[in-house]
Enzyme design. Sequence first.
Site, PDB file in Angstrom:
ATOM      1  N   HIS A 174      52.674  75.566  35.529  1.00 51.82           N
ATOM      2  CA  HIS A 174      51.483  76.397  35.703  1.00 51.82           C
ATOM      3  C   HIS A 174      50.704  76.496  34.389  1.00 51.82           C
ATOM      4  CE1 HIS A 174      49.555  80.516  36.302  1.00 51.82           C
ATOM      5  NE2 HIS A 174      49.012  79.750  37.218  1.00 51.82           N
ATOM      6  N   HIS A 201      41.385  78.952  31.886  1.00 52.55           N
ATOM      7  CA  HIS A 201      41.596  79.859  33.014  1.00 52.55           C
ATOM      8  C   HIS A 201      40.558  80.978  33.095  1.00 52.55           C
ATOM      9  CE1 HIS A 201      43.208  83.424  35.055  1.00 52.55           C
ATOM     10  NE2 HIS A 201      43.645  82.542  35.931  1.00 52.55           N
ATOM     11  N   GLU A 234      42.567  73.421  39.864  1.00 51.15           N
ATOM     12  CA  GLU A 234      42.019  74.641  40.470  1.00 51.15           C
ATOM     13  C   GLU A 234      40.593  74.829  40.002  1.00 51.15           C
ATOM     14  OE1 GLU A 234      44.088  78.397  39.808  1.00 51.15           O
ATOM     15  OE2 GLU A 234      42.359  79.463  40.628  1.00 51.15           O
ATOM     16  N   GLU A 254      49.575  72.203  37.081  1.00 53.78           N
ATOM     17  CA  GLU A 254      48.409  72.960  37.556  1.00 53.78           C
ATOM     18  C   GLU A 254      47.526  73.282  36.358  1.00 53.78           C
ATOM     19  OE1 GLU A 254      46.271  76.823  38.682  1.00 53.78           O
ATOM     20  OE2 GLU A 254      47.508  76.370  36.947  1.00 53.78           O
ATOM     21  N   ASP A 291      43.153  74.790  35.339  1.00 60.80           N
ATOM     22  CA  ASP A 291      41.948  75.460  35.849  1.00 60.80           C
ATOM     23  C   ASP A 291      40.715  74.851  35.196  1.00 60.80           C
ATOM     24  OD1 ASP A 291      43.484  77.893  37.065  1.00 60.80           O
ATOM     25  OD2 ASP A 291      44.178  77.771  34.988  1.00 60.80           O
TER      26      ASP A 291
END
Length: 244
Positions: free
Chosen positions: A6, A49, A109, A34, A36
Amino acid sequence: MKIWAHRGCSLMYPENTLLAFEKAAELKGLTGIELDIQLTKDGYLAVCHDEKVDRTTDGRGMLRDFTLAELKELKIDAGEGRVERIPTMEEVLDLLEPRLREGLQINIELKNSMLPYEGMEEKIIGLIRERGLQEHIVYSSFSALSLEKVRRLEPGARIGMLDGKISDCLYKLKGGCGADDLHPSMYGIDLPPEKFAGFRVRAWGGGRLYPEKPTGNRLDLAALERKGITDVFLNEPEAYCVGE
Ligand code: G3P
Ligand code: MG
């Protein structure tokens, strides 16, 4: 249980940095990473993020108000005198492409539920297509409208619907965004597994960074699996990837 890093190996290294991704890419048995994405003032895809740069860098203000050159001035303290910078999506792909070709995946994301970031879908899909990496990517967003656009632009894309509760992920799917997978919080499994049988369920840490401190591999992954979770996004994937 499939393990994802993450924001990279974000417990031990600064989140969403090349260092955190490099450490994750070294792990054997890791399913994916993952991260962002947002857009800079001059339209570059930046990996970060928060909408503000304040928490993770020495700068202040909204990321969208920085040009890429200005953003690159900001420092991220990585300890032991090492300084990281907010990476672009291109830089991340330069680093990870060889591992993607070996089977590692990236969950991109799209951070666009607070700010719409006009054109972000086109940019990321164009970049992934340019490099021929479509099959290694899972797109996700809290915005069903954005995912609908991703589906339209890239019909074969793998798409995960983000929300806190699994019931809300399913509800959003009814709008027709065409997501394949569910990305709820691991504390938001409010339905029995038979209600979402057949979906991949990639679960994240429920508004907290998860785990928040080293666990020494003590999370009960079997219990999460019994709830119907197939994949977990962890900040400390290195404690759970035993290698293969
Ligand atoms: O994509 C899973 C998870 O990252 C969603 O929440 O706020 O950590 O981006 P957040
Ligand atoms: Mg995220």
